[in-house]
Design a protein around this motif. Structure first.
Motif: not given
Length: 132
Positions: A92-112
């Motif tokens: 029941r212990e927390t192993i790790i925290t990550v406060e910010n993970i930025i995921m980017v949505n991409l279009g057909e040509h690999g651009r945001p």
């Protein structure tokens, strides 16, 4: 925080100290963040742009079960910012925290690509809308 995935710590997941290898755990978090983002943004072309400082607080051993939690911090124009916590179900212990993970949505040509989302959506709600 919603915990979506559980992983069983197996021999191949261990480091030389006999505990869960941090790189394996980060790969699990990255995969969970990608899956969550793909479902939320309804686009299979999503990539990890950034992962903030990580904080290892405890570990897991072979045979332990860990669960990975993901929450949305905010919706950007073409991104989704998440946070994650992984905890050991056995201790029941927390192993790790990550406060910010930025995921980017991409279009057909690999651009945001702007995704037009502003809030968390649940699959059950999308299915209900389709049936109306």
């Amino acid at each position: 925080m919603r915990f979506h995935t559980r992983k069983w710590v197996k021999p191949e997941d261990l480091n030389a100290n006999g505990t869960l290898f941090g790189g394996k755990l980060l790969a699990w978090i990255d995969e969970e963040a990608a899956l969550y983002s793909i479902i939320q943004l309804e686009n299979s072309k999503v990539v990890t742009k950034y992962m903030s400082e990580i904080n290892f607080m405890s570990s897991a051993r072979q045979g332990d079960i860990v669960e990975i939690g993901i929450d949305v911090v905010k919706f950007g124009k073409s991104s989704l910012v998440l946070k994650s916590e992984v905890r050991n179900k056995m201790t029941r212990e927390t192993i790790i925290t990550v406060e910010n993970i930025i995921m980017v949505n991409l279009g057909e040509h690999g651009r945001p690509l702007p995704h037009g989302k502003t809030k968390i959506e649940y699959v059950r709600d999308r299915l209900a809308e389709e049936n109306d």
